[in-house]
Design an enzyme around this catalytic site. Sequence first.
Site, mmCIF file in Angstrom:
data_model
loop_
_atom_site.group_PDB
_atom_site.id
_atom_site.type_symbol
_atom_site.label_atom_id
_atom_site.label_comp_id
_atom_site.label_asym_id
_atom_site.label_seq_id
_atom_site.Cartn_x
_atom_site.Cartn_y
_atom_site.Cartn_z
ATOM 1 N N HIS A 157 -9.281 18.282 -1.157
ATOM 2 C CA HIS A 157 -9.924 17.456 -0.117
ATOM 3 C C HIS A 157 -9.709 15.967 -0.370
ATOM 4 C CE1 HIS A 157 -12.199 21.191 0.834
ATOM 5 N NE2 HIS A 157 -12.224 21.314 -0.471
ATOM 6 N N SER A 278 8.382 -6.773 4.900
ATOM 7 C CA SER A 278 7.854 -7.093 6.230
ATOM 8 C C SER A 278 8.509 -8.380 6.703
ATOM 9 C CB SER A 278 6.340 -7.276 6.134
ATOM 10 O OG SER A 278 5.885 -8.097 7.193
ATOM 11 N N LYS A 284 4.722 -8.084 1.252
ATOM 12 C CA LYS A 284 4.773 -6.643 1.478
ATOM 13 C C LYS A 284 5.988 -5.946 0.859
ATOM 14 C CE LYS A 284 2.517 -4.292 3.727
ATOM 15 N NZ LYS A 284 1.937 -3.976 5.001
ATOM 16 N N GLU A 291 7.761 7.240 4.779
ATOM 17 C CA GLU A 291 7.143 7.289 6.109
ATOM 18 C C GLU A 291 8.104 7.886 7.139
ATOM 19 O OE1 GLU A 291 5.205 3.488 7.188
ATOM 20 O OE2 GLU A 291 5.275 3.072 5.062
#
Length: 469
Positions: A157, A278, A284, A291
Site C-alpha cells: 500500500h 526543464s 530540474k 515516465e
Amino acid sequence: MIGKAWSGRFSKSTDKLVEQFTQSISFDYRLLEHDITGSIAHAKMLGKCGIISQEEVEKIVQGLEAILADARAGKVEFDPSAEDVHMNVERLLFEKIGEAAGKLHTARSRNDQVCLDIRLFLRQQISGILSSLVDLQSVILDKAQEHAESIMPGFTHLQHAQPITLGHLLMSWFWMLERDKARLASCAERVNVCPLGSGALAGTTLPIDRDFVARELGFDSISENSIDAVSDRDFAAEFAADCAILMTHLSRFSEEIIVWNTQEFGFIELDDSVATGSSLMPQKKNPDVAELIRGKCARVIGNTVNLLSMQKGLPLAYNRDLQEDKEPLFDTVDTVSGAVQAFALMLSTARFNVKRMRQAALQGFLTATDLAEHLVRQGVPFRTAHEQVGKLVAWCIENGKELANLSIEEIRRFAPNAAPSALQEITLDSSVNRRSCYGGTAPAEVRRQIEKARQILAETKDSQALEHT
Ligand code: ARG
C-alpha cells in the site's frame, strides 16, 4: 505505366480519393524485405514443381534480389497507385525483368502472401525483443548481485511494511521478465506456421509443394486449413497482448523508479545521460525515460484492443479490414523494443543511495512482525502477539520512539513474554537474514536466486547460439 492487377474486370479507373484511402504502401513498405524473401521461395517452388521454367525462376529471383539491393540503397520509389507492398514489388519486378514478372503470382493470392509477410516479420521481431530482454535481465542480475545485502523498506500500500533487500526486489523484476519471455517464445511457435499455398481462401488447383516453401523459409509447419490461414490474426493479437503485459511490467518498474527518484525518497539517482531538464526551472532533473515508458504502455495496451476489435465482427475468410493489423503491430514492435532498451540503459547507469534506503528502513516500525514472531516462539498465540506489538507501536508513536532504540523493559510493558534476544531480533540485519525461507529476502536466498537466474540466462544464450548455427 503498368495498370491495376484487376484491370480486366473494370471499365473505370480508381478514384484518386479511393486510391489514397485504400493504400497501405505508406506503412506496409516495412514488409518489403520479407515480401521478397517469401517471393523468392515461392518462385523456386513454382520452378521445382514444373509450374514455371527454371529460366523464369532465375530471372524472377535475380530481379527480386536487385529490387532488394535498390531498396537497401534507398533507390526504390513506391507508387501509391500500386496500393500495397506486394503490388509495388510486382510492379518493380516488371520494370526489371518484363513479362516473366507476371508468372510470380501464380498459385498465390495477396491474402496468403500478406499473412506470410507478417509472420516472417513478427518471427524476426520476437527474436529481437527476446534478446533485448535477455540484455535487460543481465543488467538486473548485476545490480541485484551488487545489492544482495542492501537493506531498504519493503512496501505494501506504499506504506512501510517489512525490511527487504534491494537485490530481492530487483530479482522480482527478473522473474516477471522471464515470464514475458516465455509468453513471447510460446507465441513465436504459433507465428512460425507457413500459410503460403492457401491462395485467396480455398487453396489452388496447381500442383504446388507447400512443404518446400516452408522449409526454404525456416517454418516449423504449414497451416492445416486455407480458410483459417488467410483469416487468422490470432497470432498478431496474441503478440500484442504479450507485449502489453511486458509493457505493464516495465511501466510498474518505471513507476517505482519515478517514486524512488523523488526528493522525498531519494533512493536512486539517474545518470545525467538518461535524464532530462526543464526549459524553465534550472534546478530540474526529470526521469522522463521512466515516465515515457509508463506513458507508452498505454498505446501498447491500446494496440491489443485495436487488433481484437478489428477482428471481432469479421466473417470468414479474408476481409480488407485485416489490412488494419499492420500499424498497431509496427507500433507495438517499435514501442516495446525502444522501451526495453531504454529501461536497460536507465537501470545500468543508475546509482542507488543505499545509506538513505537503510535510514528509511529504520523508520516506521518495519520489524514489528519480527517482534510478533519472537513472541510466537515464546509460546504467545500470534493474535495476542499482534495485539501486544500493535499497542507497543501506538505507544512509540505517541512518545516519538522507534523500535530499534527500545529497552527490553519498555517492550515488556506491552509484551511481558519478550526475551532479551528480542532486542537483537528486531534489528534490520537480523530481520532480513532470518527471512531465509525459499524465495525470501535473506541475502543468502537472493544469491541463490541470482545463481539460478544466471543458469537460466546461460541456457537461453546457448540455445540462441545453436539456432544461429
Ligand atoms: N494490403 C492488403 C492487406 O494488408 C493485402 C491483401 C489484399 N487482398 C485483397 N484481396 N484486397 O491486407
